[in-house]
Structure formats: C-alpha cells, structure tokens
Motif scaffolding. Structure first.
Motif, short mmCIF file in Angstrom:
data_model
loop_
_atom_site.label_atom_id
_atom_site.label_comp_id
_atom_site.label_asym_id
_atom_site.label_seq_id
_atom_site.Cartn_x
_atom_site.Cartn_y
_atom_site.Cartn_z
N SER A 65 0.25 -9.19 -21.89
CA SER A 65 1.57 -9.01 -23.19
C SER A 65 0.93 -8.04 -24.05
CB SER A 65 1.62 -10.48 -23.68
OG SER A 65 0.50 -10.87 -24.35
N ARG A 66 -0.30 -7.59 -23.83
CA ARG A 66 -0.77 -6.66 -24.82
C ARG A 66 -1.27 -5.27 -24.26
NH1 ARG A 66 -5.92 -9.30 -26.84
NH2 ARG A 66 -6.13 -7.45 -27.98
N VAL A 67 -1.18 -5.32 -22.77
CA VAL A 67 -1.42 -4.01 -22.07
C VAL A 67 -0.38 -2.91 -22.50
CG1 VAL A 67 -1.27 -3.19 -19.74
CG2 VAL A 67 -2.29 -5.25 -20.29
N ARG A 68 -0.84 -1.78 -22.87
CA ARG A 68 -0.12 -0.72 -23.28
C ARG A 68 0.16 0.58 -22.43
NH1 ARG A 68 -2.85 1.09 -28.47
NH2 ARG A 68 -1.29 2.78 -28.59
N ALA A 69 -1.03 0.45 -21.76
CA ALA A 69 -0.94 1.67 -20.54
C ALA A 69 -1.57 1.43 -19.34
CB ALA A 69 -1.76 2.60 -21.11
N ILE A 70 -1.01 1.78 -18.00
CA ILE A 70 -1.49 1.33 -16.82
C ILE A 70 -1.44 2.83 -16.05
CG2 ILE A 70 -1.01 0.49 -14.76
CD1 ILE A 70 0.04 -1.84 -15.88
N ILE A 71 -2.91 3.18 -15.46
CA ILE A 71 -3.00 4.38 -14.39
C ILE A 71 -3.07 3.58 -13.00
CG2 ILE A 71 -4.49 6.31 -13.83
CD1 ILE A 71 -5.45 6.29 -16.89
N VAL A 72 -2.32 3.94 -12.35
CA VAL A 72 -2.44 3.78 -10.91
C VAL A 72 -3.17 4.81 -10.36
CG1 VAL A 72 -1.05 3.20 -8.76
CG2 VAL A 72 0.05 2.55 -10.96
N GLY A 73 -4.37 4.50 -9.70
CA GLY A 73 -5.22 4.96 -8.75
C GLY A 73 -4.75 4.87 -7.40
N SER A 74 -5.93 5.23 -6.43
CA SER A 74 -5.26 5.35 -4.98
C SER A 74 -5.25 4.07 -4.89
CB SER A 74 -6.51 5.85 -4.35
OG SER A 74 -6.36 5.88 -3.08
N TRP A 75 -4.20 3.92 -3.77
CA TRP A 75 -3.69 2.75 -2.98
C TRP A 75 -4.24 3.05 -1.54
CZ3 TRP A 75 -0.12 5.82 -5.43
CH2 TRP A 75 0.71 6.63 -4.73
N SER A 76 -4.35 2.13 -0.70
CA SER A 76 -4.79 2.07 0.64
C SER A 76 -4.16 3.13 1.29
CB SER A 76 -4.59 1.03 1.28
OG SER A 76 -5.58 -0.35 0.74
N ASP A 77 -4.83 4.08 1.97
CA ASP A 77 -4.27 5.24 2.84
C ASP A 77 -3.26 5.79 2.34
OD1 ASP A 77 -5.86 4.16 4.78
OD2 ASP A 77 -4.59 2.58 5.50
N ALA A 78 -3.49 6.31 1.16
CA ALA A 78 -2.32 7.11 0.37
C ALA A 78 -1.82 8.62 1.19
CB ALA A 78 -2.86 7.54 -1.13
N TYR A 79 -2.70 8.87 2.21
CA TYR A 79 -2.36 10.16 2.91
C TYR A 79 -1.38 9.90 4.10
CZ TYR A 79 -6.05 7.72 5.41
OH TYR A 79 -6.61 6.57 6.13
N ASP A 80 -1.22 8.35 4.13
CA ASP A 80 -0.51 8.00 5.29
C ASP A 80 0.78 6.87 4.85
OD1 ASP A 80 -0.06 8.00 8.15
OD2 ASP A 80 -0.84 6.18 8.49
N SER A 81 0.66 6.28 3.72
CA SER A 81 1.51 5.31 3.04
C SER A 81 2.05 5.64 1.61
CB SER A 81 1.17 3.85 3.34
OG SER A 81 -0.12 3.77 2.57
N GLY A 82 3.25 5.23 1.46
CA GLY A 82 3.63 5.51 0.00
C GLY A 82 3.60 4.44 -0.77
N PRO A 83 3.93 4.56 -1.99
CA PRO A 83 3.55 3.62 -3.04
C PRO A 83 4.64 2.43 -3.12
CG PRO A 83 4.56 5.33 -4.00
CD PRO A 83 4.53 5.74 -2.61
N GLU A 84 5.31 2.24 -2.38
CA GLU A 84 6.49 1.55 -2.61
C GLU A 84 6.12 -0.11 -2.96
OE1 GLU A 84 7.99 4.58 -0.35
OE2 GLU A 84 6.49 3.42 0.00
N PRO A 85 4.76 -0.59 -1.98
CA PRO A 85 4.42 -2.02 -2.59
C PRO A 85 3.80 -2.05 -4.01
CG PRO A 85 3.77 -1.40 -0.33
CD PRO A 85 4.33 -0.19 -1.06
N VAL A 86 3.24 -0.98 -4.40
CA VAL A 86 2.79 -0.72 -5.56
C VAL A 86 3.71 -0.78 -6.75
CG1 VAL A 86 1.65 0.98 -7.35
CG2 VAL A 86 0.70 0.68 -4.81
N ILE A 87 4.81 -0.11 -6.37
CA ILE A 87 5.81 -0.14 -7.55
C ILE A 87 6.39 -1.40 -7.61
CG2 ILE A 87 8.22 1.03 -7.96
CD1 ILE A 87 7.07 3.56 -6.72
N ALA A 88 6.54 -1.95 -6.51
CA ALA A 88 7.19 -3.13 -6.58
C ALA A 88 6.46 -4.33 -7.37
CB ALA A 88 7.61 -3.67 -4.99
#
Length: 324
Positions: A65-88
């Motif tokens: 409830s107090r978090v103001r900023a989030i940085i999404v770093g690398s997800w698994s196999d970013a060279y081969d898969s998109g961030p759809e699960p991350v966004i979801a």
C-alpha cells in the motif's frame, strides 16, 4: 555503447534490489516501502525462480500500500520470452498498489540480454490499470506493442530501443497524455526493427498535442538528420525547455538545418552528444547557443568515424549509440 548499468533511481527514489531467491541473508533488513524504487529481477539464464514467484515473495515482504515505484528487471529468458506473465502479475496486484506512481519495465543490461534481443509485448495494460501512474518506461523494441491510450496523469514516458517498431511510434503519437511533460523515444535502426519514418513523428512536432510537454527527446536514430531538419521548423519547439537529438547519426547536414531554422536560444539545454559533426559546425553551434546560456552537449561519445584517409572512396561507417 551498450547499456551496462541498471537504473540507479526512478521517480526521484534510489533503486533497491529486492533479494533474490537463494540469498544467503534469509532475513534481510528491507528499507521502508515508500523510500525506494524496488527492483525485482531474476537470473536471465537458468533461473531457479520465475519473475512472478519473485514478485509474490515481494508482495508478502513489503507493505504494498506504500510502494511508490517498481523497476522490473530481467525475467527468465528475456531473449526468448515476453513479459506477459510479468505484466499480468503486476496488474493482478493493482488494488494493493494504490500509491504506485512509477514503473519501468525491462531494466535489463547487456550481460543479461542485449537491448534489441529483449522480447516485449503489449504494455498498455500497465497504463490502463494504473491511472495514477506519473512515470512509465520500457526497454526493448522486439515485438513491442504500444497502442494509443489515454492517460490523464502520466508526466514522463520513456521508451528505450535499438529499433522501435513504427506501429509503436504511431500508437504513442496517437495517445492522449494531457499531463505529459517529458517524452523520450529511442528510435533505433531498421536493422533492429526501427522502421518508423519522419512522418510518424509529425504529431509530436506539430505542437497541437501534448499540451504540457516541456522536454522532448527523439534520439538514437539512424535518421537523426531528418529529425533535426523537421525539428528546425517544428511548432512544438517554441514551448520546450529541453531538446535532445543525441545518440544518433547526426551529421553536418542535420546540425546546419537546426542552425538555419527557428531560434533555439530559449532552450535551457540542447543535447547532441554522440554525433558526427565537423569542427566548424560544432563551433557554429557553440557560438549561436552558448552565449544565450543554453547548456549544449556536443560530446562525441564513441561516435568516431571509421575511414581510410588514403582512400577517397572509403566507406564511412556511422552508427547509433545503442543498437544491438
């Protein structure tokens, strides 16, 4: 030049790495939830945890409830898969993140995945589901989808690519961002999917949209000369405080067009670093702008021309600052 360092801050908050799975410190002391920009990342290769599970741990450890900023770093196999699960996963937690004001998707450096190999997707759900967001950024242009959206509060938008798809450029140009003060687009090269043309940038330059815009960056482009020529007569320039045409293939042709166009002496800063300008043109820029107090960045960066001085027909190789 490549991207070798992670973001150090976001939205005025210092970046802090949320501990990864397997950390030796089983009970790390965490900062206050609203004191930092939380970077959540997993290993790019052979990770023992996917990003969504790391985020789930984060939601249990931090007062969302107090978090103001989030940085999404690398997800698994970013060279081969998109961030759809991350966004979801982030969207699923939206009701628990009422204070979120800044979000950066894809803070991934070259050792994890080269910028033009980062798989992206449709990022609009993050804007649609967080209407209070003030700062949004994304890195990576492969399969990037950015349809026209309306967002009443967004003040800063950054898209970093080695090649931005034309449909994404057009989508951003067609969006409604009445509060947007800062726009930063890395357009890249056709070799890595940057197929936009100068006409796609017309809505940014016309001055009829983005009424709050004060800082405009159209950079890292192989058509930087064309952009400079268009900017020279663009109505939007009159109300800008900062203009950035850096990191691209800017030659004397583009700089001369700038000098022959509308006055730029009202600007607080003009960034042209990483350029292919000759010394006489560099001096003309300094003489025209520095006496007026404009902060002018003409650093060549690593944009040295590779030529054979003994061969008049030798190829001159010119590159944007960040491509692959």
């Amino acid at each position: 030049m490549t991207i070798g360092n992670h973001l150090r801050e976001l939205h005025g908050l210092p970046a802090f790495d949320f501990p990864r799975s397997g950390s030796k410190d089983k009970s790390p002391e965490l900062p206050e939830a609203d004191a930092v920009a939380w970077r959540i990342a997993v290993d790019s290769y052979d990770s023992d945890e996917n990003w969504e599970d790391a985020f789930a741990r984060f939601t249990q450890a931090v007062d969302l409830s107090r978090v103001r900023a989030i940085i999404v770093g690398s997800w698994s196999d970013a060279y081969d898969s998109g961030p759809e699960p991350v966004i979801a996963a982030i969207v699923a937690a939206k009701d628990r993140l009422p204070a979120l004001r800044a979000l950066f998707l894809g803070d991934i450096v070259m050792e994890e995945c080269e910028i033009s190999w980062i798989n992206q997707g449709d990022v609009s759900p993050l804007l649609d589901n967080f209407p209070e967001l003030e700062s949004f950024g994304v890195r990576g242009g492969q399969d990037l989808v950015f349809p026209a959206v309306t967002h009443a509060r967004l003040r800063s938008l950054t898209v970093e690519t080695g090649g931005m798809p034309a449909q994404a450029v057009r989508g951003i140009a067609g969006g409604d961002f009445p509060a947007l003060v800062h726009l930063d687009l890395w357009l890249g090269t056709s070799e890595y999917g940057g197929d936009s043309e100068i006409g796609d940038l017309a809505p940014f330059l016309a001055g009829t949209r983005l009424p709050s815009l004060r800082s405009l960056a159209l950079r890292n482009s192989e058509i930087q000369d064309e952009i400079a020529a268009a900017v020279a007569s663009a109505p939007v320039v009159a109300r800008l405080e900062s203009l950035d045409l850096s990191m691209g293939v800017l030659t004397d042709e583009g700089a001369t067009a700038l000098l022959a166009g509308q006055p730029l002496t009202h600007l607080a800063s003009l960034d042209l670093h990483h350029n292919y300008l000759t010394e006489p043109v560099r001096e003309r820029l300094k003489e025209a702008l520095e006496p007026a107090g404009v902060r002018l960045d003409l650093d060549r960066d690593d944009a040295d021309e590779e030529t054979d001085d003994d061969d008049e027909d030798a190829t001159v190789w010119r590159f944007v600052a960040v491509g692959e």
